[in-house]
Design a protein around this motif. Structure first.
Motif, PDB file in Angstrom:
ATOM      1  N   LEU A 175      46.463 -27.723 -12.879  1.00  0.00           N
ATOM      2  CA  LEU A 175      47.413 -27.080 -11.978  1.00  0.00           C
ATOM      3  C   LEU A 175      46.945 -25.681 -11.570  1.00  0.00           C
ATOM      4  CD1 LEU A 175      50.862 -28.153 -13.475  1.00  0.00           C
ATOM      5  CD2 LEU A 175      49.737 -28.996 -11.406  1.00  0.00           C
ATOM      6  N   ALA A 176      46.199 -25.023 -12.453  1.00  0.00           N
ATOM      7  CA  ALA A 176      45.749 -23.666 -12.150  1.00  0.00           C
ATOM      8  C   ALA A 176      44.642 -23.655 -11.101  1.00  0.00           C
ATOM      9  CB  ALA A 176      45.272 -22.966 -13.418  1.00  0.00           C
ATOM     10  N   GLY A 177      44.097 -24.836 -10.796  1.00  0.00           N
ATOM     11  CA  GLY A 177      43.087 -24.943  -9.731  1.00  0.00           C
ATOM     12  C   GLY A 177      41.867 -24.085  -9.991  1.00  0.00           C
ATOM     13  N   GLU A 178      41.476 -23.338  -8.959  1.00  0.00           N
ATOM     14  CA  GLU A 178      40.268 -22.515  -9.019  1.00  0.00           C
ATOM     15  C   GLU A 178      40.277 -21.567 -10.230  1.00  0.00           C
ATOM     16  OE1 GLU A 178      36.656 -21.741  -8.159  1.00  0.00           O
ATOM     17  OE2 GLU A 178      37.762 -23.393  -7.224  1.00  0.00           O
ATOM     18  N   LYS A 179      41.443 -20.996 -10.485  1.00  0.00           N
ATOM     19  CA  LYS A 179      41.525 -20.021 -11.582  1.00  0.00           C
ATOM     20  C   LYS A 179      41.376 -20.672 -12.953  1.00  0.00           C
ATOM     21  CE  LYS A 179      43.725 -16.134  -9.521  1.00  0.00           C
ATOM     22  NZ  LYS A 179      44.987 -15.807  -8.877  1.00  0.00           N
ATOM     23  N   GLY A 180      41.646 -21.960 -13.029  1.00  0.00           N
ATOM     24  CA  GLY A 180      41.542 -22.643 -14.323  1.00  0.00           C
ATOM     25  C   GLY A 180      40.153 -23.208 -14.560  1.00  0.00           C
ATOM     26  N   LYS A 181      39.299 -23.120 -13.540  1.00  0.00           N
ATOM     27  CA  LYS A 181      37.994 -23.767 -13.598  1.00  0.00           C
ATOM     28  C   LYS A 181      37.162 -23.299 -14.791  1.00  0.00           C
ATOM     29  CE  LYS A 181      34.221 -25.189 -10.628  1.00  0.00           C
ATOM     30  NZ  LYS A 181      33.239 -24.922 -11.658  1.00  0.00           N
ATOM     31  N   LEU A 182      37.233 -22.014 -15.046  1.00  0.00           N
ATOM     32  CA  LEU A 182      36.437 -21.452 -16.137  1.00  0.00           C
ATOM     33  C   LEU A 182      36.778 -22.131 -17.465  1.00  0.00           C
ATOM     34  CD1 LEU A 182      34.362 -19.222 -16.735  1.00  0.00           C
ATOM     35  CD2 LEU A 182      36.281 -17.736 -17.337  1.00  0.00           C
ATOM     36  N   LEU A 183      38.066 -22.244 -17.721  1.00  0.00           N
ATOM     37  CA  LEU A 183      38.493 -22.863 -18.975  1.00  0.00           C
ATOM     38  C   LEU A 183      38.130 -24.354 -18.988  1.00  0.00           C
ATOM     39  CD1 LEU A 183      39.800 -22.095 -21.595  1.00  0.00           C
ATOM     40  CD2 LEU A 183      42.016 -22.742 -20.658  1.00  0.00           C
ATOM     41  N   GLY A 184      38.275 -24.999 -17.838  1.00  0.00           N
ATOM     42  CA  GLY A 184      37.908 -26.407 -17.720  1.00  0.00           C
ATOM     43  C   GLY A 184      36.444 -26.612 -18.059  1.00  0.00           C
ATOM     44  N   ASP A 185      35.584 -25.760 -17.471  1.00  0.00           N
ATOM     45  CA  ASP A 185      34.143 -25.844 -17.745  1.00  0.00           C
ATOM     46  C   ASP A 185      33.860 -25.587 -19.218  1.00  0.00           C
ATOM     47  OD1 ASP A 185      33.671 -26.391 -15.171  1.00  0.00           O
ATOM     48  OD2 ASP A 185      33.001 -24.383 -14.596  1.00  0.00           O
ATOM     49  N   PHE A 186      34.613 -24.639 -19.771  1.00  0.00           N
ATOM     50  CA  PHE A 186      34.426 -24.329 -21.189  1.00  0.00           C
ATOM     51  C   PHE A 186      34.679 -25.580 -22.048  1.00  0.00           C
ATOM     52  CE2 PHE A 186      36.650 -23.501 -25.177  1.00  0.00           C
ATOM     53  CZ  PHE A 186      35.676 -22.814 -25.871  1.00  0.00           C
ATOM     54  N   PHE A 187      35.777 -26.274 -21.770  1.00  0.00           N
ATOM     55  CA  PHE A 187      36.091 -27.454 -22.580  1.00  0.00           C
ATOM     56  C   PHE A 187      35.076 -28.573 -22.368  1.00  0.00           C
ATOM     57  CE2 PHE A 187      40.323 -25.586 -23.232  1.00  0.00           C
ATOM     58  CZ  PHE A 187      40.448 -25.827 -24.591  1.00  0.00           C
ATOM     59  N   GLU A 188      34.585 -28.693 -21.127  1.00  0.00           N
ATOM     60  CA  GLU A 188      33.589 -29.718 -20.857  1.00  0.00           C
ATOM     61  C   GLU A 188      32.327 -29.445 -21.657  1.00  0.00           C
ATOM     62  OE1 GLU A 188      34.384 -30.652 -16.552  1.00  0.00           O
ATOM     63  OE2 GLU A 188      32.253 -31.187 -16.818  1.00  0.00           O
ATOM     64  N   SER A 189      31.907 -28.179 -21.636  1.00  0.00           N
ATOM     65  CA  SER A 189      30.707 -27.825 -22.371  1.00  0.00           C
ATOM     66  C   SER A 189      30.952 -27.962 -23.877  1.00  0.00           C
ATOM     67  CB  SER A 189      30.302 -26.407 -21.969  1.00  0.00           C
ATOM     68  OG  SER A 189      29.688 -25.743 -23.021  1.00  0.00           O
ATOM     69  N   ALA A 190      32.134 -27.544 -24.322  1.00  0.00           N
ATOM     70  CA  ALA A 190      32.446 -27.666 -25.749  1.00  0.00           C
ATOM     71  C   ALA A 190      32.435 -29.122 -26.189  1.00  0.00           C
ATOM     72  CB  ALA A 190      33.806 -27.039 -26.031  1.00  0.00           C
ATOM     73  N   SER A 191      32.918 -30.011 -25.327  1.00  0.00           N
ATOM     74  CA  SER A 191      32.958 -31.410 -25.744  1.00  0.00           C
ATOM     75  C   SER A 191      31.545 -31.980 -25.863  1.00  0.00           C
ATOM     76  CB  SER A 191      33.848 -32.239 -24.825  1.00  0.00           C
ATOM     77  OG  SER A 191      33.121 -32.764 -23.759  1.00  0.00           O
ATOM     78  N   GLU A 192      30.650 -31.539 -24.961  1.00  0.00           N
ATOM     79  CA  GLU A 192      29.245 -31.965 -25.083  1.00  0.00           C
ATOM     80  C   GLU A 192      28.662 -31.519 -26.422  1.00  0.00           C
ATOM     81  OE1 GLU A 192      27.096 -33.680 -23.141  1.00  0.00           O
ATOM     82  OE2 GLU A 192      28.881 -34.220 -21.980  1.00  0.00           O
ATOM     83  N   VAL A 193      28.954 -30.261 -26.757  1.00  0.00           N
ATOM     84  CA  VAL A 193      28.393 -29.701 -27.985  1.00  0.00           C
ATOM     85  C   VAL A 193      28.940 -30.440 -29.220  1.00  0.00           C
ATOM     86  CG1 VAL A 193      28.273 -27.641 -29.435  1.00  0.00           C
ATOM     87  CG2 VAL A 193      27.999 -27.443 -26.960  1.00  0.00           C
ATOM     88  N   VAL A 194      30.242 -30.660 -29.228  1.00  0.00           N
ATOM     89  CA  VAL A 194      30.842 -31.333 -30.382  1.00  0.00           C
ATOM     90  C   VAL A 194      30.280 -32.759 -30.524  1.00  0.00           C
ATOM     91  CG1 VAL A 194      32.987 -32.111 -31.445  1.00  0.00           C
ATOM     92  CG2 VAL A 194      32.924 -29.935 -30.261  1.00  0.00           C
TER      93      VAL A 194
END
Ligand code: ASP
Length: 437
Positions: free
Chosen positions: A180-199
């Motif tokens: 829902l946060a759209g563009e502003k939420g992208k950073l956190l979204g990317d963070f979780f995507e990268s974190a999931s790869e790492v885990v």
């Protein structure tokens, strides 16, 4: 020798560890009697425990990162609309059938019956588990309290305590927030995507130790208990395989492919054969995903736009084989300790197994470790006791994991076909005619 050992695929090495462990354990049990049991307990159990602990440490990071990144992978919140609702609805429906099928089969076959006596005969600490489980049966939390507990008052505390349902709830809410946060939420979204790869990578690293962990656990289990335990594990495996096959034939084949889509079941089976083979040998929906997508597109005529969104989501949230398994494990534990099962417990098990299967990552043995938290939350038992039950299943888990992963991805493909048809994105000519044998 060492080189060819390393070159061997993990699941083969795990099986070798399993068989060697069985032989070693039986040798100790029948060859050395009481001192053999002691050796198994003193020298092998700690290694098995270390391995189990390593994986348990990943539980919370795994749920949070896969679930949030799975939600983010759906794209922007608006796209959750038509496609999302149909997909999620159908995924939930297939999981609903799966979980009740598993419960029915486990009720009929009773895989855990008699196990309590067997393990307590050789392992005194299990007596306390039996006691506690029996007490837990009488001290059930009310359904209302149970549902209320899903909403964490303090998400950090929920994570520290490994309170899974609360963690799943919180992750879904965060996922929706990011979208829902759209563009502003992208950073956190990317963070979780990268974190999931790492885990995932860390998990794969730890899984490399599986052959040795399995060997140690197996030697311990067989060394302390002897042969009798195999019979119960055999029943557990039979219950799981039977329920999974019924799910594939009747729910995916009979209900979705034949009744809803009016397409030939046999083409669906041929169409998914490759991905079934990969799923069976890797025991990982995520690792299988690229093959799943290509089978759906090339063999079954599902358009890219649908396959590319519905299948990754399915690999994350739709785990019917896992739901079947979790339901069976819960009943297995209850039967092992002779708990009375009422309809309230069945409903609790069904709901929990569904939610946990949604939060399971598509990697080998993911749900086995989540089963610890599930048993705790259903029966209100201590972690160490739940771990004991899981430790008994652990050495055989690969066998069970192969079948539940096959079921998981077969369900994803069936749902992708249905959603594609409803969205006008299914090329039925390809589905019916493409030769894949
Ligand atoms: N291995 C399963 C999968 O990847 C998850 C599980 O452990 O049930 O689909």
């Amino acid at each position: 020798m060492l080189k060819s050992w390393r070159a061997m695929t993990l699941w083969k090495r795990v099986f070798i560890g399993l068989f060697l462990g069985i032989l070693l354990g039986l040798g100790l049990h029948y060859g050395l009697g009481d001192s053999g049991k002691k050796i198994a307990d003193t020298w092998f159990k700690p290694f098995g425990d270390a391995f189990v602990n390593l994986i348990r440490m990943l539980i919370v990071p795994l749920i949070v990162t896969t679930l949030v990144s799975g939600m983010v992978a759906m794209g922007d919140a608006r796209r959750l609309g038509s496609l999302g609702i149909k997909t999620v609805g159908l995924y939930l429906l297939t999981t609903f059938f799966a979980v009740w099928l598993g419960l029915a089969v486990a009720t009929i076959l009773q895989p855990g019956a008699g196990l309590g006596e067997l393990i307590s005969a050789g392992n005194s600490s299990v007596d306390t588990v039996a006691d506690k489980l029996a007490k837990a049966g009488s001290a059930q939390r009310s359904m209302t309290q149970y549902l209320l507990d899903i909403i964490p008052k303090n998400p950090i505390k929920a994570m520290a305590e490994g309170d899974m349902l609360a963690i799943i709830f919180f992750s879904i809410i965060i996922g929706v927030g990011i979208l829902l946060a759209g563009e502003k939420g992208k950073l956190l979204g990317d963070f979780f995507e990268s974190a999931s790869e790492v885990v995932m990578k860390v998990t794969m690293m730890i899984m490399e130790l599986a052959p040795y962990g399995v060997l140690a656990l197996m030697t311990w289990v067989m060394g302390v208990n002897g042969l009798g335990i195999l019979i119960n594990m055999g029943k557990l495996a039979a219950a799981l395989y039977l329920a999974c096959i019924l799910q594939i034939v009747f729910v995916y084949g009979g209900l979705i492919i034949r009744t809803v889509l009016k397409l030939p079941f046999v083409r669906y089976v041929y169409g998914i054969a490759d991905t079934v083979g990969v799923a069976f040998s890797t025991s990982s929906s995520s690792a299988t995903l690229p093959v799943t997508i290509s089978c759906a597109e090339k063999n079954l005529g599902v358009d890219k736009s649908v396959a590319g969104s519905v299948l990754p989501m399915g690999a994350t949230i739709n785990m019917d084989g896992t739901a079947i398994y979790l339901g069976i494990v819960a009943l297995f534990a209850a039967q092992a300790f002779g708990l009375d099962l009422n309809i309230g417990i069945y409903l609790t098990v069904a709901l929990t197994a569904t939610l946990v299967s949604i939060g399971t990552a598509g990697i080998p043995s993911a749900s086995l470790f989540l089963a610890v938290g599930m048993l705790q939350s259903i029966f209100g038992i201590e972690e160490t006791q739940a771990v004991l039950i899981v430790a008994f299943i652990f050495p055989f888990d690969r066998l069970l994991d192969m079948m539940r992963t096959v079921t998981n991805i077969s369900g994803d493909v069936a749902v992708a076909c249905a959603v594609a048809k409803w969205e006008g994105q299914l090329d039925e000519e390809v589905f019916k005619s493409k030769s894949v044998v």
